[in-house]
Design an enzyme around this catalytic site. Sequence first.
Site, mmCIF file in Angstrom:
data_model
loop_
_atom_site.group_PDB
_atom_site.id
_atom_site.type_symbol
_atom_site.label_atom_id
_atom_site.label_comp_id
_atom_site.label_asym_id
_atom_site.label_seq_id
_atom_site.Cartn_x
_atom_site.Cartn_y
_atom_site.Cartn_z
ATOM 1 N NE ARG A 1 46.151 3.588 -41.495
ATOM 2 C CZ ARG A 1 45.219 2.681 -41.753
ATOM 3 N NH1 ARG A 1 44.301 2.916 -42.665
ATOM 4 N NH2 ARG A 1 45.197 1.552 -41.101
ATOM 5 N NE ARG B 1 47.453 -3.368 -38.722
ATOM 6 C CZ ARG B 1 46.527 -4.341 -38.715
ATOM 7 N NH1 ARG B 1 46.880 -5.590 -38.456
ATOM 8 N NH2 ARG B 1 45.287 -4.064 -38.955
ATOM 9 N NE ARG C 1 41.281 -8.283 -39.872
ATOM 10 C CZ ARG C 1 41.567 -6.983 -39.901
ATOM 11 N NH1 ARG C 1 40.598 -6.096 -40.080
ATOM 12 N NH2 ARG C 1 42.807 -6.571 -39.772
ATOM 13 N NE ARG D 1 44.368 -7.008 -42.956
ATOM 14 C CZ ARG D 1 43.863 -5.798 -42.667
ATOM 15 N NH1 ARG D 1 42.585 -5.546 -42.873
ATOM 16 N NH2 ARG D 1 44.644 -4.847 -42.197
ATOM 17 C CE LYS E 1 39.963 1.816 -39.315
ATOM 18 N NZ LYS E 1 40.573 0.937 -38.277
HETATM 19 P P1 AP5 Z 1 37.376 -4.890 -38.901
HETATM 20 O O1 AP5 Z 1 36.028 -4.326 -39.210
HETATM 21 O O2 AP5 Z 1 38.106 -5.631 -39.964
HETATM 22 O O3 AP5 Z 1 38.304 -3.770 -38.231
HETATM 23 P P2 AP5 Z 1 38.991 -2.492 -38.892
HETATM 24 O O4 AP5 Z 1 38.861 -1.357 -37.916
HETATM 25 O O5 AP5 Z 1 38.483 -2.249 -40.271
HETATM 26 O O6 AP5 Z 1 40.480 -3.021 -38.868
HETATM 27 P P3 AP5 Z 1 41.644 -2.989 -39.948
HETATM 28 O O7 AP5 Z 1 42.729 -3.866 -39.392
HETATM 29 O O8 AP5 Z 1 41.166 -3.330 -41.323
HETATM 30 O O9 AP5 Z 1 42.058 -1.530 -39.875
HETATM 31 P P4 AP5 Z 1 43.406 -0.993 -40.197
HETATM 32 O O10 AP5 Z 1 43.109 0.453 -40.129
HETATM 33 O O11 AP5 Z 1 44.559 -1.443 -39.377
HETATM 34 O O12 AP5 Z 1 43.761 -1.669 -41.610
HETATM 35 P P5 AP5 Z 1 43.516 -1.210 -43.106
HETATM 36 O O13 AP5 Z 1 43.021 -2.352 -43.848
HETATM 37 O O14 AP5 Z 1 42.790 0.088 -43.159
HETATM 38 O O15 AP5 Z 1 37.182 -5.846 -37.611
HETATM 39 C C1 AP5 Z 1 38.259 -6.587 -37.077
HETATM 40 C C2 AP5 Z 1 37.721 -7.919 -36.543
HETATM 41 O O16 AP5 Z 1 36.839 -7.689 -35.436
HETATM 42 C C3 AP5 Z 1 36.919 -8.724 -37.566
HETATM 43 O O17 AP5 Z 1 37.240 -10.070 -37.435
HETATM 44 C C4 AP5 Z 1 35.454 -8.489 -37.182
HETATM 45 O O18 AP5 Z 1 34.678 -9.646 -37.455
HETATM 46 C C5 AP5 Z 1 35.549 -8.235 -35.678
HETATM 47 N N1 AP5 Z 1 34.601 -7.207 -35.243
HETATM 48 C C6 AP5 Z 1 34.406 -6.002 -35.855
HETATM 49 N N2 AP5 Z 1 33.470 -5.300 -35.182
HETATM 50 C C7 AP5 Z 1 33.100 -6.068 -34.138
HETATM 51 C C8 AP5 Z 1 32.172 -5.873 -33.081
HETATM 52 N N3 AP5 Z 1 31.460 -4.734 -32.958
HETATM 53 N N4 AP5 Z 1 32.016 -6.858 -32.160
HETATM 54 C C9 AP5 Z 1 32.751 -7.994 -32.261
HETATM 55 N N5 AP5 Z 1 33.647 -8.256 -33.248
HETATM 56 C C10 AP5 Z 1 33.818 -7.284 -34.175
HETATM 57 O O19 AP5 Z 1 45.019 -0.859 -43.551
HETATM 58 C C11 AP5 Z 1 45.997 -1.865 -43.682
HETATM 59 C C12 AP5 Z 1 47.327 -1.245 -44.083
HETATM 60 O O20 AP5 Z 1 47.196 -0.529 -45.342
HETATM 61 C C13 AP5 Z 1 47.889 -0.180 -43.117
HETATM 62 O O21 AP5 Z 1 48.597 -0.776 -42.038
HETATM 63 C C14 AP5 Z 1 48.781 0.638 -44.066
HETATM 64 O O22 AP5 Z 1 49.990 -0.030 -44.324
HETATM 65 C C15 AP5 Z 1 47.988 0.664 -45.351
HETATM 66 N N6 AP5 Z 1 47.086 1.833 -45.429
HETATM 67 C C16 AP5 Z 1 45.727 1.810 -45.458
HETATM 68 N N7 AP5 Z 1 45.234 3.051 -45.513
HETATM 69 C C17 AP5 Z 1 46.305 3.899 -45.538
HETATM 70 C C18 AP5 Z 1 46.444 5.314 -45.571
HETATM 71 N N8 AP5 Z 1 45.364 6.120 -45.584
HETATM 72 N N9 AP5 Z 1 47.688 5.828 -45.561
HETATM 73 C C19 AP5 Z 1 48.775 5.037 -45.532
HETATM 74 N N10 AP5 Z 1 48.724 3.691 -45.498
HETATM 75 C C20 AP5 Z 1 47.490 3.117 -45.490
#
Ligand code: AP5
Length: 229
Positions: A89, A172, A128, A161, A13
């Site tokens: 979420r 997660r 990552r 991370r 994402k």
């Molecule tokens: P990346 O683009 O970083 O993936 P992502 O889907 O953004 O993954 P996240 O882990 O950031 O999502 P998440 O939803 O768990 O965490 P968030 O930060 O929102 O890509 C991942 C890797 O793959 C990278 O290394 C990239 O290079 C590689 N890659 C990407 N696309 C690729 C492709 N097409 N081909 C090959 N490689 C690729 O949330 C973290 C924490 O915050 C949560 O656990 C929670 O505690 C809290 N939080 C956040 N939002 C909320 C909410 N709305 N409500 C409550 N708690 C929340």
Amino acid sequence: MRLVLLGPPGAGKGTLANQVHEKFQVAHISTGDILREEMKSGSELGQEAKGYVESGGLVPDQLVTRLIESRLSRKETSDTGFLLDGFPRTTAQAEDLDKILETNGIPLEFAVLMEAGLPVIVQRLTGRRVCRQCGALYHIQNMPPQKQGVCDRCGGELYQRPDDTEETIKKRMDVYYEKTAPIIDFYAQQDKLKKIDAEKETAQLLKDLEAFIKDFDDASDQDQNAARS
Ligand code: AP5
């Protein structure tokens, strides 16, 4: 453009949202990034969020919804449009988002579900790396930096991370299936759900997303023309 990106952790994402932001100058609002910034600054909000984020749980709805409400109320966000990454979420967050957007007169166009299987998710998350300084995203195999451990963009240090360990990834994913997956139906019922195969490479994902945007814009033009005639 007013979109939500949905999908499991590691679906890509943030990576796709960065590309869309660069190409269309649309606001990229990531609750994960905002919470990590708050944690880094040691703010009260950051201290409150830390335990939830690092253990792979969800931060309470009220707290993140307030954050999003304040971002979406900014004039520049309504001018440029937005791409929400990591919000909503839970079903409660999705309902609150609809209310906030209605109040601001900027309804959601559609939500994009990025689908990826567990092996791809684990490979992406465990490999990552993130720049401590500018937040740029890398992957040790899929998108390696030119110099190991150093950001190509700003020279900052790359780190892993703390929630990208196999154990926390499992938590997660459990949280995703229990709390977040029901939102897929929420948007399907509003006829606002689009799906993309997120296992493809990012350049192709950007093309798929652009095709959805074009279809949406064409349909809106047709509706406006029909209303005028
Ligand atoms: P990346 O683009 O970083 O993936 P992502 O889907 O953004 O993954 P996240 O882990 O950031 O999502 P998440 O939803 O768990 O965490 P968030 O930060 O929102 O890509 C991942 C890797 O793959 C990278 O290394 C990239 O290079 C590689 N890659 C990407 N696309 C690729 C492709 N097409 N081909 C090959 N490689 C690729 O949330 C973290 C924490 O915050 C949560 O656990 C929670 O505690 C809290 N939080 C956040 N939002 C909320 C909410 N709305 N409500 C409550 N708690 C929340």
